[in-house]
Write an enzyme that holds these catalytic residues in place. Structure first.
Site, PDB file in Angstrom:
ATOM      1  N   ASP A  20     -62.240  30.375  47.063  1.00  0.00           N
ATOM      2  CA  ASP A  20     -61.512  29.131  46.930  1.00  0.00           C
ATOM      3  C   ASP A  20     -60.049  29.459  47.258  1.00  0.00           C
ATOM      4  O   ASP A  20     -59.697  30.638  47.427  1.00  0.00           O
ATOM      5  CB  ASP A  20     -61.658  28.603  45.495  1.00  0.00           C
ATOM      6  CG  ASP A  20     -60.765  27.416  45.220  1.00  0.00           C
ATOM      7  OD1 ASP A  20     -60.768  26.465  46.018  1.00  0.00           O
ATOM      8  OD2 ASP A  20     -60.049  27.436  44.204  1.00  0.00           O
ATOM      9  N   ASP A  22     -56.739  27.062  46.240  1.00  0.00           N
ATOM     10  CA  ASP A  22     -55.742  26.568  45.282  1.00  0.00           C
ATOM     11  C   ASP A  22     -56.004  27.082  43.875  1.00  0.00           C
ATOM     12  O   ASP A  22     -57.091  26.900  43.329  1.00  0.00           O
ATOM     13  CB  ASP A  22     -55.744  25.040  45.286  1.00  0.00           C
ATOM     14  CG  ASP A  22     -55.210  24.473  46.594  1.00  0.00           C
ATOM     15  OD1 ASP A  22     -53.999  24.571  46.816  1.00  0.00           O
ATOM     16  OD2 ASP A  22     -56.007  23.957  47.392  1.00  0.00           O
TER      17      ASP A  22
END
Length: 238
Positions: A20, A22
């Site tokens: 991922d 953020d």
């Protein structure tokens, strides 16, 4: 001693790693929090972590709907108008994004040892470019990047669309989900990884309620604490 060792559950052999972005590789979640606090202050409301936990990792419009509905401001501010307002405030913040501790070390280590790596993020292209503009060299080490506005990502996290699309795009893809390890910070992202049939390492913000930890296969305080050898990946040299 032999009995105690044999009773330890063994982790699957991992060949590919999906990240991922953020709050996991880039310290960008604080920008969303800051802006959303400012918007809610106008309505004499506060932004808390139970709401943030529901929004994290989702596509922008999905998170926006949760935001205006859960805070009770949907009559005053639509999800679409919220996004327009938030966008203007975020434009100047994203280019200042810093790497999370351990992100550079882990990415460079896996790349140097030939472990295929990629990013699967809910961020759209325009935001991705702003957030990564100071870190292009590091993100260039990724085999590929799957963004939130990718046509194959029909639904955002917790749907597995993004991670499954990412697994299909490796050179030797589609990769067996059981051989994929996902790194996530958001509850919806952890669930997306599990829904994709993958193993998930969660690196949550310490303010996130620990009740969200249970779904992940491993929970770490920081990427600095990750031990690749536990997952059959090349160990750190030091």
């Amino acid at each position: 001693m032999a009995d105690s060792i044999s009773s330890i559950p063994t982790k699957p052999t991992i060949t590919h790693v999906l990240f991922d972005m953020d709050g996991l590789l880039l310290d960008t979640e604080k920008f969303y929090t800051e802006v959303q606090e400012q918007i809610l202050a106008r309505y004499n409301k506060t932004f808390d972590w139970s709401l943030k936990a529901k929004m994290m990792g989702r596509k922008a419009i999905e998170a926006a709907r949760i935001f205006v509905e859960e805070t009770g401001i949907s009559d005053s501010l639509s999800a679409e108008d919220f996004l327009v307002e938030r966008e203007a405030m975020l434009q100047s913040l994203f280019p200042t994004s810093e790497l999370m501790p351990g992100a550079s070390r882990l990415i460079k280590h896996l790349h140097a040892h030939g472990v295929p790596i990629c990013v699967a993020t809910g961020s759209h292209k325009r935001h991705f470019m702003l957030k990564t503009q100071r870190h292009g060299e590091l993100f260039a080490l990724m085999h590929h990047i799957v963004l939130g506005d990718d046509p194959e990502v029909k639904q955002g996290k917790p749907s597995p669309d993004g991670f499954l699309a990412a697994a299909r795009r490796f050179e030797d893809g589609p990769v067996d989900p059981k051989k994929c390890l996902v790194f996530e910070d958001a509850p919806s992202g952890v669930q997306a990884g599990k829904n994709a049939g993958m193993s998930v390492v969660m690196v949550p913000d310490p303010r996130l309620d620990s009740s969200f930890h249970g779904v992940a296969d491993q929970v770490l305080e920081s990427l600095m604490n990750f031990n690749p050898a536990e997952w059959g990946l090349p160990p750190f040299e030091c």
